[in-house]
Design a protein around this motif. Structure first.
Motif, PDB file in Angstrom:
ATOM      1  N   ALA A   1      -7.233  -3.749  -2.975  1.00 33.16           N
ATOM      2  CA  ALA A   1      -6.082  -3.695  -3.728  1.00 33.16           C
ATOM      3  C   ALA A   1      -6.252  -4.747  -4.983  1.00 33.16           C
TER       4      ALA A   1
ATOM      5  N   ASP B   1      -8.287  -3.162  -7.607  1.00 34.71           N
ATOM      6  CA  ASP B   1      -7.480  -2.134  -8.525  1.00 34.71           C
ATOM      7  C   ASP B   1      -6.740  -2.745  -9.390  1.00 34.71           C
ATOM      8  N   ARG B   2      -5.971  -4.048  -9.113  1.00 30.39           N
ATOM      9  CA  ARG B   2      -5.165  -4.779 -10.074  1.00 30.39           C
ATOM     10  C   ARG B   2      -6.007  -5.199 -11.223  1.00 30.39           C
TER      11      ARG B   2
ATOM     12  N   THR C   1       0.875  -1.127   0.108  1.00 32.00           N
ATOM     13  CA  THR C   1       0.058  -0.077   0.227  1.00 32.00           C
ATOM     14  C   THR C   1       1.144   1.178  -0.132  1.00 32.00           C
TER      15      THR C   1
ATOM     16  N   ARG D   1      -1.917   4.098  -3.905  1.00 27.83           N
ATOM     17  CA  ARG D   1      -1.975   2.744  -4.271  1.00 27.83           C
ATOM     18  C   ARG D   1      -2.470   1.991  -3.396  1.00 27.83           C
ATOM     19  N   PRO D   2      -3.831   1.278  -3.295  1.00 27.02           N
ATOM     20  CA  PRO D   2      -4.307   0.295  -2.320  1.00 27.02           C
ATOM     21  C   PRO D   2      -3.218  -0.890  -2.517  1.00 27.02           C
ATOM     22  N   GLY D   3      -3.013  -1.567  -1.394  1.00 30.60           N
ATOM     23  CA  GLY D   3      -1.920  -2.743  -1.387  1.00 30.60           C
ATOM     24  C   GLY D   3      -2.346  -3.708  -0.201  1.00 30.60           C
TER      25      GLY D   3
END
Ligand code: TXA
Ligand code: MG
Length: 321
Positions: free
Chosen positions: A307, A310-311, A175, A188-190
Motif C-alpha cells: 500500500a 502504491d501511494r 484495501t 487498491r492495496p491498503g
C-alpha cells in the motif's frame, strides 16, 4: 466559512442529520462525511474536494449486518471477508441496490461499502441512522489527512466542521476488493494486508492499465495513476546513490550517512505497521520543510509495504506530468 473543530460526537451527528458535511476520524485516514443516500449532500462532497464525479465514493456503515441495505448480493467469499475483517480497513465493491444514488457510484452497477473500526466513527454513523459517504478529507489528488489539523490545512473555508479524534491508527486508506462479474479484484492495496485476504479466499486479480474486464472495459474508476501527492516533487529511490544533496528523505529504517537534508525514519525497527501510521504525517512534514525534492526509499513489497509503495508511485507520477 470558518471550519469549526468539534470535540463532541453529538454535534457532528446533528450537523450530518441536517445535511451538512463533517470530516470524521476513521482508523485509516480522516473522511469527509455526509448523508450517503442524499444526492444533494453527495454533490457538496464532490464540490468541497474539487473531486470529479466519475470517481465513486465509499459508503460507511456502523455494523457489518447493514451491508444488505446497500448491496443486492453478497457472494460467499465476500461474506467470509466481512465475518473475518469487519469492522476494519477493508472496503468491498459489490452489486448495488437500486436506491443507492448514481452520484455515489459514478453510475456504476456496483457500490463500495466499508464498516470502519474507529469507535467515534461507528458511533456517529449509528446515531445518524443512515450510511455515510466519506472520501478521504483532502483536496482531490493531494495528501490524505491523518489528523484533524491536516484536514483544516486543506479544507479550511470549504467545510463547516471536523470532529477531532486524534491521529489515525492505521494511517493508510482501506484495501478495496471488488467482486465483479469476471472475478475478484484487488482494486487498491491498503490498510488490510493483501496476503491476509488471499490466504482466505485465494489469489485476487489485478486490474490492467485499461481497467477490469467488467463494467464494459471501463478503467477501474478512481484508480488514477496520479494521486496522493505532496506539493513538493517526489521521487522513489532504490539506493543512496540516487540521492541528491539537500533532498528530504523518507525512509523505513536505513538512514543515509552524512546527508545534509531533512531525513524522516518511519520505524527504527523496520516495522511496516508503525511506518504506515506515520506515513502521511511524514510526507506533510517534509512538504512543509521547504526541500526541493522528496526522495522516498521504496518499501519492501509485502504486507503494508504494498500500500505504501502504491501511494509513493502515484505521488511520484503526479509530478512527472
Ligand atoms: O480508508 C478509506 O477507504 C477512506 C476512509 C475515509 O474510509 N476513504 C477513502 O475514500 O479512501 P476515497 O474516496 O479517497 O477512495 C475511494 C475509492 C475511489 O477512488 C474508487 O477508486 C473506489 O474507492 N471505488 C468506490 N466505489 C467504487 C466502485 N463502485 N467500483 C470501483 N471502485 C470504487
Ligand atoms: Mg482519497
Amino acid at each position: 466559512m470558518r471550519t469549526v473543530v468539534l470535540e463532541n460526537a453529538n454535534e457532528a451527528v446533528r450537523a450530518l442529520k441536517a445535511g451538512e458535511l463533517v470530516a470524521l476520524p476513521t482508523e485509516t485516514v480522516y473522511g469527509l462525511a455526509g448523508l450517503g443516500l442524499e444526492p444533494e449532500v453527495l454533490a457538496k462532497i464532490f464540490a468541497a474536494k474539487d473531486r470529479p464525479t466519475f470517481d465513486p465514493l465509499i459508503l460507511h456503515i456502523a455494523r457489518p449486518g447493514q451491508i444488505s441495505q446497500l448491496a443486492s448480493e453478497v457472494p460467499h467469499d465476500a461474506r467470509r471477508l466481512v465475518d473475518n475483517f469487519w469492522p476494519g480497513p477493508l472496503t468491498l465493491v459489490l452489486p448495488k441496490k437500486p436506491h443507492v444514488p448514481d452520484l455515489a457510484t459514478a453510475g456504476l452497477g456496483t457500490v463500495a461499502v466499508r464498516c470502519p473500526r474507529h469507535p467515534l466513527m461507528r458511533q456517529v454513523i449509528e446515531k445518524v441512522g443512515s450510511p455515510l459517504a466519506a472520501p478521504s478529507a483532502n483536496l482531490f489528488g493531494r495528501l490524505s489527512p491523518t489528523s484533524a489539523e491536516h484536514v483544516v490545512e486543506q479544507l479550511e473555508g470549504r467545510i463547516p466542521y471536523v470532529l477531532d479524534g486524534g491521529p489515525c491508527e492505521v494511517g493508510v486508506e482501506s484495501t478495496i476488493v471488488g467482486f465483479l462479474p469476471d472475478g475478484v479484484y484487488l482494486l487498491r492495496p491498503g490498510g488490510l494486508p493483501t496476503e491476509l485476504i488471499e490466504r482466505m479466499i485465494g489469489p485476487l486479480k489485478r486490474p490492467t492499465s485499461s481497467g477490469t474486464a467488467s463494467e464494459g472495459g471501463q478503467s477501474a474508476p478512481g484508480q488514477l495513476p496520479q494521486h496522493y501527492a505532496p506539493v513538493t516533487p517526489i521521487v522513489v529511490i532504490d539506493g543512496w546513490h540516487q540521492l541528491l544533496p539537500g533532498d528530504g528523505v523518507l525512509t523505513l529504517k536505513d538512514v543515509p550517512e552524512g546527508h545534509g537534508g531533512a531525513v524522516i525514519q518511519l520505524s527504527a525497527k523496520g516495522n511496516l505497521k508503525e511506518a504506515a501510521s506515520r506515513f502521511f504525517e511524514a510526507l506533510h512534514e517534509l512538504d512543509r520543510a521547504g526541500v526541493l525534492r522528496i526522495a522516498a526509499v521504496r518499501f519492501p513489497e509485502q504486507g503494508l509495504g504494498l500500500a505504501l509503495n502504491d501511494r509513493l508511485l502515484r505521488a511520484a507520477a503526479t509530478h512527472k506530468k
